[in-house]
Design an enzyme around this catalytic site. Structure first.
Site, PDB file in Angstrom:
ATOM      1  N   LYS A  34       0.856  -1.196   0.000  1.00  0.00           N
ATOM      2  CA  LYS A  34       0.000   0.000   0.000  1.00  0.00           C
ATOM      3  C   LYS A  34       0.889   1.242   0.000  1.00  0.00           C
ATOM      4  O   LYS A  34       1.879   1.291   0.730  1.00  0.00           O
ATOM      5  CB  LYS A  34      -0.907  -0.041   1.236  1.00  0.00           C
ATOM      6  CG  LYS A  34      -2.003   1.029   1.275  1.00  0.00           C
ATOM      7  CD  LYS A  34      -2.887   0.844   2.516  1.00  0.00           C
ATOM      8  CE  LYS A  34      -4.013   1.863   2.606  1.00  0.00           C
ATOM      9  NZ  LYS A  34      -4.872   1.649   3.797  1.00  0.00           N
ATOM     10  N   SER A  85      -9.803   1.797   2.800  1.00  0.00           N
ATOM     11  CA  SER A  85      -8.885   2.540   1.947  1.00  0.00           C
ATOM     12  C   SER A  85      -7.860   1.684   1.215  1.00  0.00           C
ATOM     13  O   SER A  85      -7.290   2.125   0.224  1.00  0.00           O
ATOM     14  CB  SER A  85      -8.145   3.558   2.794  1.00  0.00           C
ATOM     15  OG  SER A  85      -7.288   2.906   3.722  1.00  0.00           O
ATOM     16  N   SER A 120     -10.091  -0.438   7.027  1.00  0.00           N
ATOM     17  CA  SER A 120      -9.480  -0.234   5.706  1.00  0.00           C
ATOM     18  C   SER A 120      -8.843  -1.469   5.079  1.00  0.00           C
ATOM     19  O   SER A 120      -8.468  -1.439   3.911  1.00  0.00           O
ATOM     20  CB  SER A 120      -8.444   0.880   5.766  1.00  0.00           C
ATOM     21  OG  SER A 120      -9.074   2.134   5.677  1.00  0.00           O
TER      22      SER A 120
END
Lengths: 98, 502, 495
Positions: free
Chosen positions: C76, C151, C175
């Protein structure tokens, strides 16, 4: 707690965010709606409840006074928006009173 | 307990009313650690710009702080030295505000639960009175980087941009906040000196104002004597020596007094000291809201001091300077200036204490320590404790002088000699016959020779120019290689010159 | 999909049957083939992957055995990797090159993982759909017209779309778990403090936690086992021994008590979704678990609590993005104007909203009413979980109330915040929690069945037990294997 009384322009100033008048209005409405939701916390009986800052209770996490390598200066300044020799160059500090 | 019996705290007459000055001082003191507060970068002064920096102290995305144990312990020791309370629970908070030399745009500090609370700083004023100032708290925080302002005069005003060096960012800083107990400029300086000598003695800080490792802000207001509530205060910043602290206070007192005299009102503000102009100037600028939004730093854990840890740190406090000063003044009957001078010279108090234990003559010992020994230390760059003149040697010299075995001239020479070459003063005196000559027969022989060789002086003396006596005594001393008892020499000279009746 | 799992890849590379270089090349080809339509990556680090693969192969050749040998990994883009662009999907960091590597990432790389690239996210991890990215659009591989969730949308889509074998996400209020549910993969948030946050760009420091995303529970356990553990660079990382999860993977649930939350009534859900979860609970029972009802009376205050604490911390954490030392600078007439212009131009609306609400919650006069009250509510929520776990080993509930929604379906911020209704309470309590595929529904107006996730949560530090339970459920139901994502249009990515 009273909802909807958020002074967005003042808060934006504290947060150093330039907002247009339209943004002030839009964010004001959105944050008002969120605060309305948040107001439900008033219903919780919290008078005798401790505040949780960290969910895993630890204390005294420290390190020894031992030197570790620093970064190379070129790496540090290479990522700067602006540099002047060995220094970070920043816009003039006027009206900024720490 | 704002009880400084401070003679310098004379009231100021303003419009026929007696006013007093009320001051509290906030000191920022950089702690003497190898590394910074929250990362392993070096804590040193004067390195090449932006070389002692890492993701943590530059506030880079994703970097996290981990506190330096030594910094925490040093601060607690500083507090314990002044009798502060060490709360069982303490924590770090974030103080949020934007400034270009503050990498994260928040400062890790302590808001409502500092590492120490309370305490008292006692001090002596130069006039011999004793004063004290209560501490509110000492808390730990991180220093900021350093900006220099690119303009013609180096001031912020008129600059086009600023240059920032982050070497200092993250250096451990303790903030000592005092109660408003200070009533005069000399008391302010005495308070700061007391802090400084304690921190130096404990190894907590170098306390070098010129390097910025001690910075202080003075909060100053005036009020009519007897009035309880405080007047409007101003905060004075930017003093870079104890002397400028004194001058800045005097200047600001005068400025406030003049405003009040003219019926004006003091504006609460921050004022910068201008060393060259000798005045303070307003640092107010575009109004910025000060809402620091303190909250507990979620990246750090609380600090919990067990009673055992506090005991261990308390036991590590030895030879606290204020206690020594008090002892030197009250037991040894030294002057305050002598006591301060001995304590403020590194290693000298230990030397003095050890020597006095042997001589049991504090004043005589102090005279040598602050006179010949300090001079030699300055000249040679070697502190007394590291010279070859051990405390036993000094004690021998003191004893020889007290017994009038040697005179002060011989003592001075002996000290210099043993300082560099070592040896026992007593043995040297015996071996070389340096003992003071107090035998009038021997001295009379010298006197006769001196008078015979200095007919003009003899004539001058007889003509009433009695000042030449000093010269003649000197000649006798010279002839005796410094060993003659000068009092006896003068007595015999007078006798030989016919003043014997006196 | 018949892609090899991390467990299989590590075994074959360690055995010399395959090589890290080969795996890196294949993964890179897959990205080139698919990422044009999925958009999981913000940057593909082919060169880094190649050099790492060569290093891994050299170590294997020298006789080392590495737990993640040759396993393709997506990261990420809120985690620092030395020399890579690390953007948080924000304009304010669009060109920032990290000068150091996050501890969690470093541990995976040291264990032989191959860094394929940095994945898309909601800007600064604030969002539940990945639509708040300022730098790219990520689609749900199951239906390209739908969001992947957020996210960690890019990391989840990369694994779901076969563009990475495993990936790292970060979870602050859901997330990892919500997008994992949306994309039909396993997403696991460990106990707060179990995985170092050093090098994870902070959103809300007291909640953020890095965790693995994988196609199987065993793969998630493998990655977790490598990266969990104390890090001296993170003062909130917990210094206690890690109980390895991989050895605790089990095949049945005999003797396990699963708590079903009274307040999370399935009757409020869409009937098709409800049916999936009723079936999931029944399957847990069928595998030998005893279902017990537990109460979380304060869980309904989770969102209100979270949306004070997380923004408050974020308002402070994101102050440093000011245009002075790194990142974007929009010059103004002085420093103050530069701050305001930089931050106005650099942050997107959602980030600004959260900075504003957080600044407000901490500001003078509101701190006690908002921030402190939220911290107290947090105490109550954590206390409810502690009570619930007295009568069960894990809690089961939906990971999200709906399957993935269409792009631009949610325009009102509060309705988006409600997406994390089931995940936020566990985050506030710091619990280990995961989402594991539990079935499919075809949403109204949708063309293909979309996955749903079952959220399982356990007491603090009970990762081994939690992953064991999830593994038994996964093996007993085989939902992930039941369907495969529809064929994707093949478009080469020009990078």
């Amino acid at each position: 707690m009273a909802s909807g009384d958020i002074d967005v322009a003042y808060v934006a100033k504290l947060a150093r965010l330039a907002l247009t008048p339209a943004e002030v209005e839009r964010f004001g409405a959105q944050l008002g709606a969120l605060l309305e939701h948040v107001d439900r916390l008033a219903a919780l009986p919290v008078a005798d409840v401790g505040a949780t800052a960290q969910v895993i209770a630890q204390s005294n996490v420290m390190r020894d006074d031992v030197v570790r390598p620093s970064l190379d200066r070129e790496t540090v300044l290479g990522g700067a928006p602006e540099r002047d020799g060995a220094y970070f160059r920043v816009p003039r500090i006027i009206g900024e009173d720490a | 307990m704002s009880a400084t019996l401070d003679a310098a705290a004379a009231p100021i007459a303003i419009g026929g009313v007696a006013y007093e000055v009320v001051m509290g001082i906030e000191c920022h003191v950089e702690l003497k650690t190898e590394t910074k507060m929250f990362c392993g970068c070096r804590n040193v002064f004067g390195a090449e710009p932006n070389t002692n920096v890492c993701p943590v102290c530059l506030g880079m995305p994703g970097a996290l702080p981990v506190p330096n144990r030594l910094a925490i312990e040093l601060l607690v020791k500083a507090g314990l030295a002044f009798g502060s309370e060490i709360p069982a629970y303490s924590k770090f908070d974030r103080k949020n505000y934007f400034y270009p030399d503050m990498p994260k745009d928040y400062q890790i500090s302590q808001f409502d639960m500092p590492l120490t609370q309370g305490g008292v700083v006692p001090f002596w004023l130069p006039d011999g009175t004793h004063g004290s100032c209560r501490l509110t708290r000492i808390h730990l925080e991180e220093d900021t980087g350093k900006s220099s302002h690119a303009s013609r005069d180096g001031r912020i005003a008129g600059s086009t941009h600023s240059l920032v060096d982050f070497n200092r960012a993250g250096v451990p800083l303790m903030e000592c906040v005092s109660e408003p107990d200070i009533r005069s400029a000399p008391a302010a300086v005495a308070y700061l000196e007391a802090l400084k000598r304690t921190f130096v003695a404990l190894g907590v800080s170098d306390v070098k104002m010129e390097e910025g490792s001690l910075r202080c802000d003075v909060n100053l207001s005036l009020r009519p004597v007897g009035q309880e509530e405080y007047g409007t205060k101003t905060e004075i910043k930017n003093m870079n020596s104890f002397n400028s602290v004194r001058r800045a206070i005097e200047s600001e007192m005068a400025r406030q007094a003049e405003i009040l005299e003219n019926g004006g009102r003091i504006v609460q503000e921050t004022r910068g000291w201008d060393e060259a102009a000798g005045t303070t100037h307003s640092m107010r600028s575009k109004e910025q809201a000060h809402d620091y939004r303190y909250f507990p730093d979620p990246d750090l854990t609380p600090i919990e001091f067990a009673p055992l840890d506090v005991t261990r740190l308390r036991e590590s406090l030895v030879g606290l300077p204020q206690a020594r000063i008090d002892r030197f003044v009250s037991d040894d009957k030294l002057s305050i200036a002598q006591a301060h001078q001995i304590v403020d010279t590194p290693g000298l108090a230990d030397y003095y204490d050890a020597a006095t234990a042997l001589t049991e003559k504090p004043q005589a010992t102090a005279n040598f320590v602050l006179g010949d020994l300090s001079r030699l230390a300055n000249e040679t760059g070697v502190p007394a404790g590291e010279s070859r003149l051990g405390v036993e040697s000094l004690a021998e010299i003191v004893a020889l002088v007290e017994a009038k075995t040697i005179n002060s001239k011989t003592a001075k020479d002996l000290i210099a000699r043993v300082w560099s070459d070592g040896g026992s003063p007593r043995e040297i005196v015996a071996a070389e016959g340096l003992g003071q000559v107090s035998d009038s027969g021997a001295i009379d022989t010298l006197v006769a020779a001196v008078l015979a060789a200095n007919e003009k002086s003899v004539a001058d003396y007889r003509a009433g120019k009695t000042k030449v006596m000093g010269f003649l005594v000197g000649q006798v001393m010279k002839q005796s290689r410094g060993t003659a008892n000068p009092t006896l020499a003068e007595e015999r000279l007078r006798a030989a010159l016919g003043d014997g009746a006196e | 999909m018949s892609d090899a799992t991390a467990v299989e890849i590590a075994r074959s590379v360690n055995a010399g049957e395959s090589s890290a270089a080969k795996r890196a090349r294949a993964a890179n080809d897959r990205i080139a083939e698919r990422d044009g339509v999925i958009g999981a990556y913000l940057s593909v680090t082919s060169e880094l992957a190649r050099t790492h693969a060569a290093r891994v192969d050299a170590r294997i050749a020298a006789g080392e055995r590495l737990p993640l040998a040759g396993v393709p990994l997506a990261i990420k883009d809120n985690m620092c990797v030395t020399g890579t662009r690390t953007t948080c999907a924000s304009k304010i960091l669009a060109d920032w090159i990290a000068p150091y590597t996050a501890t969690a990432v470093q541990r995976l790389l040291d264990a032989g993982a191959i860094p394929l690239g940095k994945t898309n996210l909601d800007e600064f991890a604030m969002g539940s759909s990945c639509e708040n990215s300022a730098l790219g659009k990520t689609a749900n591989p199951w239906d390209l017209g739908r969001v992947p969730g957020g996210s960690s949308g890019g990391s989840v889509a990369a694994v779901a779309g076969g563009e990475a074998t495993v990936s790292l996400g970060s979870d602050t209020g859901g997330s990892i778990r919500e997008p994992a549910a949306f994309c039909g993969v396993v997403g696991f948030k460990p106990t707060y403090g179990r995985v170092s946050r050093y090098g994870l760009i902070a959103f809300a420091s007291s909640l953020d936690q890095i965790g693995p995303i994988a196609t199987t529970v065993a793969d998630a356990a493998l990655v977790y086992d490598v990266m969990a553990g104390h890090d001296p660079m993170d003062a909130t990382s917990v210094d206690r021994p890690v109980e390895l999860a991989s050895p605790g993977l089990r095949e049945d649930l005999r003797g396990v008590r699963i708590g079903i939350v009274r307040e999370f009534a399935l009757t409020e859900l869409d009937p098709a979704v409800r049916a999936v979860y009723e079936r999931a609970y029944a399957d847990l029972e069928k595998l030998g678990a005893e279902l017990v009802e537990v109460a979380l009376p304060t869980a309904e205050y989770g969102i209100a609590t979270y949306y004070l604490i997380a923004p408050a911390e974020c308002s402070s954490n994101l102050a440093r993005f000011d245009g002075m030392r790194y990142g974007l600078r929009v010059e103004g007439r002085d420093v103050g104007a530069t701050y305001e212009a930089t931050r106005a131009a650099g942050f997107g609306d959602e980030v600004k909203r959260r900075i504003l609400i957080g600044t407000y919650a901490l500001s003078s006069g509101y701190y006690d009413a908002y921030y402190v009250r939220a911290q107290k509510a947090r105490t109550l929520i954590a206390g409810d979980f502690a009570k619930a776990f007295a009568s069960c080993d894990a809690i089961a509930c939906p990971a999200a109330a709906t399957p993935a929604f269409a792009f631009a379906a949610k325009t009102d911020p509060v309705s988006m915040y409600l997406m994390d209704y089931y995940t936020i309470p566990m985050s506030l309590a710091g619990l280990p929690s995961l989402s594991v595929p539990c079935g499919y529904v075809t949403p109204a107006g949708g063309t293909s069945p979309m996955p749903l996730g079952l959220e399982l949560s356990a007491p603090l530090f009970a990762e081994r037990s939690l992953l064991g339970i999830a593994h038994a459920y996964e093996r007993g139901t085989r939902h992930a294997e039941a369907r495969s994502i529809p064929d994707l249009p093949r478009t080469a990515v020009a990078r």
